[in-house]
Design an enzyme around this catalytic site. Structure first.
Site, PDB file in Angstrom:
ATOM      1  N   HIS A 283     -32.660  36.475  63.180  1.00 26.62           N
ATOM      2  CA  HIS A 283     -32.042  37.609  63.517  1.00 26.62           C
ATOM      3  C   HIS A 283     -30.386  37.254  63.630  1.00 26.62           C
ATOM      4  CE1 HIS A 283     -31.976  41.674  65.156  1.00 26.62           C
ATOM      5  NE2 HIS A 283     -31.100  41.201  66.097  1.00 26.62           N
TER       6      HIS A 283
ATOM      7  N   ASP B 217     -36.868  36.285  61.338  1.00 29.43           N
ATOM      8  CA  ASP B 217     -36.201  37.223  62.503  1.00 29.43           C
ATOM      9  C   ASP B 217     -37.407  37.257  63.384  1.00 29.43           C
ATOM     10  OD1 ASP B 217     -35.334  39.171  64.200  1.00 29.43           O
ATOM     11  OD2 ASP B 217     -34.187  40.127  62.631  1.00 29.43           O
TER      12      ASP B 217
ATOM     13  N   CYS C  96     -28.097  45.049  64.109  1.00 28.53           N
ATOM     14  CA  CYS C  96     -29.078  45.106  65.089  1.00 28.53           C
ATOM     15  C   CYS C  96     -29.150  46.325  65.542  1.00 28.53           C
ATOM     16  CB  CYS C  96     -28.437  43.947  66.243  1.00 28.53           C
ATOM     17  SG  CYS C  96     -29.649  43.841  67.607  1.00 28.53           S
TER      18      CYS C  96
END
Length: 231
Positions: free
Chosen positions: A199, A167, A110
């Site tokens: 995600h 995502d 991330c």
């Protein structure tokens, strides 16, 4: 760095010397147990793995209860330039610890995936990077003036990007923009997309975790580091 001590969670094989180095860059949530477990997994594979608390000057990420507050109060107040300097300092510490920093890899998730792209460009000493669902295109700010898509054509370090087709934070259009930008350079970086993954698919403490994709991504990451001289 700059008079600030930066805590680092590290692990390595007992008795190991001249070990290759992996920097593990956390999500926005900081160096919590999941990141610590990733560090331990790299150590079991023969690396000196280090996860620095890159938010230490801005605050304790674990104390923020809501993601918008965490982003506003800590993450977006952490300048990329500061992060690059801190990572440089961690690499230098690893050298003094006896690690083989000529075999240096970086990986992150991330927020850490975004930093993986940027640090691989910042430090040509990096042999290879693996970026897990790091944002590629976003609003530029004074703290975050450069995007991964900006540096892609000039990137010299091979980076493997691992992304999810579902995502919601990273549209596939931005992944394709990154692929096109990488194709204009010579780093031999590549991006693999898991079509059904959301995600955070590697984070086993989150509902977005996808076991098969996480395991496949880990195998790809380990093979990538080996193929590019980190292992």
């Amino acid at each position: 760095m700059d008079g600030q001590s930066v805590p680092v969670f590290l692990a390595h094989p007992q008795g190991g010397t001249a070990l290759p180095v992996i920097l593990v860059i956390s999500e926005i949530f900081g160096v919590h147990e999941h990141i610590a477990e990733v560090v331990r997994r790299f150590a079991k594979a023969g690396y000196l793995a280090l996860a620095p608390d890159l938010f230490v000057r801005q605050g304790d990420a674990s104390r923020e209860q809501a993601i918008p507050a965490l982003m506003a109060n800590i993450v977006r107040k952490t300048p990329d330039a500061q992060v690059m300097r801190d990572l440089d300092a961690v690499v230098e510490w690893a050298r003094t610890y006896g690690a083989d920093v000529e075999r240096l890899g970086v990986t992150g998730f991330c927020y850490g995936g975004r930093i993986t792209w940027l640090y691989s460009h910042h430090n040509p000493q990096v042999k290879a990077g693996v970026a897990w669902y790091g944002r590629l295109v976003a609003e530029r700010t004074s703290n975050w003036p450069t995007l991964p898509v900006d540096i892609a054509p000039d990137l010299a370090v091979p980076v493997l990007g691992l992304y999810g087709g579902k995502d919601e934070l990273i549209p596939l259009e931005t992944v394709e923009r990154m692929r096109a930008a990488l194709a204009r350079g010579g780093s031999q970086s590549t991006i693999h997309v898991y079509p059904e993954a959301p995600h955070g698919f590697h984070a086993d403490y989150r509902p977005e975790y996808r076991l098969d994709d996480a395991q496949d991504g880990w195998q790809r990451a380990m093979a990538w580091f080996k193929a590019h001289g980190v292992a």
